[in-house]
Design a protein around this motif. Sequence first.
Motif, mmCIF file in Angstrom:
data_model
loop_
_atom_site.group_PDB
_atom_site.id
_atom_site.type_symbol
_atom_site.label_atom_id
_atom_site.label_comp_id
_atom_site.label_asym_id
_atom_site.label_seq_id
_atom_site.Cartn_x
_atom_site.Cartn_y
_atom_site.Cartn_z
ATOM 1 N N UNK A 152 5.852 9.691 3.951
ATOM 2 C CA UNK A 152 5.385 9.081 2.714
ATOM 3 C C UNK A 152 6.176 7.812 2.459
ATOM 4 N N UNK A 153 5.480 6.665 2.384
ATOM 5 C CA UNK A 153 6.203 5.392 2.264
ATOM 6 C C UNK A 153 5.388 4.388 1.468
ATOM 7 N N UNK A 154 6.070 3.721 0.536
ATOM 8 C CA UNK A 154 5.472 2.617 -0.195
ATOM 9 C C UNK A 154 5.651 1.355 0.649
ATOM 10 N N UNK A 155 4.580 0.911 1.258
ATOM 11 C CA UNK A 155 4.647 -0.189 2.220
ATOM 12 C C UNK A 155 4.740 -1.519 1.471
ATOM 13 N N UNK A 156 5.775 -2.316 1.736
ATOM 14 C CA UNK A 156 5.878 -3.628 1.083
ATOM 15 C C UNK A 156 4.764 -4.567 1.549
ATOM 16 N N UNK A 157 4.662 -5.694 0.884
ATOM 17 C CA UNK A 157 3.650 -6.688 1.253
ATOM 18 C C UNK A 157 3.890 -7.178 2.680
ATOM 19 N N UNK B 96 0.853 -1.184 0.000
ATOM 20 C CA UNK B 96 0.000 0.000 0.000
ATOM 21 C C UNK B 96 0.887 1.231 0.000
ATOM 22 N N UNK B 97 0.260 2.381 -0.233
ATOM 23 C CA UNK B 97 0.963 3.657 -0.146
ATOM 24 C C UNK B 97 0.469 4.385 1.094
ATOM 25 N N UNK B 98 1.410 4.852 1.903
ATOM 26 C CA UNK B 98 1.021 5.589 3.111
ATOM 27 C C UNK B 98 1.543 7.007 3.021
#
Length: 518
Positions: free
Chosen positions: A225-230, A156-158
């Motif tokens: 801002x962080x692209x959360x891994x699976x 997800x994107x946070x």
Amino acid sequence: MLRAPFIAVLVLACLGCNESTRASAINDDAFSPALFANPPSEFGPQTRWWWPGASVDDAGLGDQLRQFVEAGYSAIEIQPFMSALTNADLDEDPRIRAVGDATFLERLRTAACTAQELGLHWDITLGSGWSTGGVGIDDDGARQLIAAELTLEGPSSYSGPLPYPDPPAWIEGTNRIVPAIDGFDQELRLVSVLGAEVADEPENPPATLGDVVELADQVQDGTLGWEVPAGTHRIFAVYENRTRHFPAGGAYPGELEDARVIDHLDRRGVEAFLDSEFGAWLEAVSDCPPRAVFVDSFELVGELPWTAGFGADFETSLGYEIDPLLPFLFLEGGESEYVNILRAETVARYQATDDRGARVREDYEALRSARFSQELIETLRIWLQDRGVELRLQAHGGYADILDAYAMADVPESEGLYAGGSYDFLRLSASAAHVGGKRYVSSETFVSVGRLELTEQETRILMGRAFSAGINRLVHHGNAYRYLHQDGQRWFPFHPRDDSAFSTGPVDLSFDIHPDAV
């Protein structure tokens, strides 16, 4: 008047205490029954002498000092504080909260010089209340790290605010035992932002974290801002702030909460206290100086005890950065000595999939121990040595290796309350004294919980246990200055009252040798 059976026990404890028997005549390598029956006064019983803050007068001091001599004491230790004094006492007697002012210093000199004239050795506690602290040292007070957490599911994107910490539960837990924490410090400095996959999270800690990544470069104006891994991931925003720990029972001018416990991991903490407060105490008694300054056991608190420059010192000393591994340092429930001493064990909040977590915690404790020893104990010892005064120290409850810390003192001291006053615990200070070549080792003795008095047989058992463990100086805990509450009842600092402005809890922590006390 002192209770007669107790005087008899004191005489037995002193066993003659012949002033003419000099230390130079003692052969430490051989036991002498005659010398044991008639030891020099340097090994005689001493007493902790509690003052109701600064509310003492010259006549009362002199009378009680003479009574101590008649009872067989060889030394006293002055400890001014306000335990079990009532709100009515504080309202009607402004002298209680005046420790450190000019009149207090005059009274301190009266007691010191009178004791010297009477042939009594005298010691003094390092400040008012415990742990050591004072007024006006907020910038040099104790500090901590605290972590706020946020759980995210990926992929997800946070984009959102960093988590903000809640007041830790140990603040309320500590204050239920001993009022010593002035709430939660909202002045937070962000130290690190980290993210890690939660590999396993059982019902009880520790949870297991995978690789930890640093995210500080993805934070702008408090927004991450962080692209959360699976998978399940946890964000850690780690902040530094003050513990707001104040000396329990301190009787400095103002309110209890106006004082702060010093930073025990940076010499600037103890130096600030010596410069702003305690140096004036010793200057006031320069013509009748104390034999020793006493540091009581370290009941310290913090979520994760910290100090300025600790991270840089860690990297220099251990060869790797501590910041990426901060989540593995925190213990479940924090590190309040008051709370944790009642727990069966303390556990880490998180562990790693390998030995990284255990290793960094071990290295953190090793550096913390070294800083505590060098920045606090050694700084204080040298400062006192330069003034011809010994350091008497209860090392337990602090952050240093207990045997090493005991051995740094001129007089290591144990106590009968910590660890239940067990024989094995008493042996620690005596062992450190032996290894360190220290002639004297003392113990705070005759402490009980929930008792107003001890029998003669019980006091004999406590003395015998201490002597057999290697203790050669007993410190009676203790005698209170003759002070009457506003309702006419006798003050004793460890017999709490319902209307006490400060107390050590709902049970008695010492017995009273005064028959007219309530």
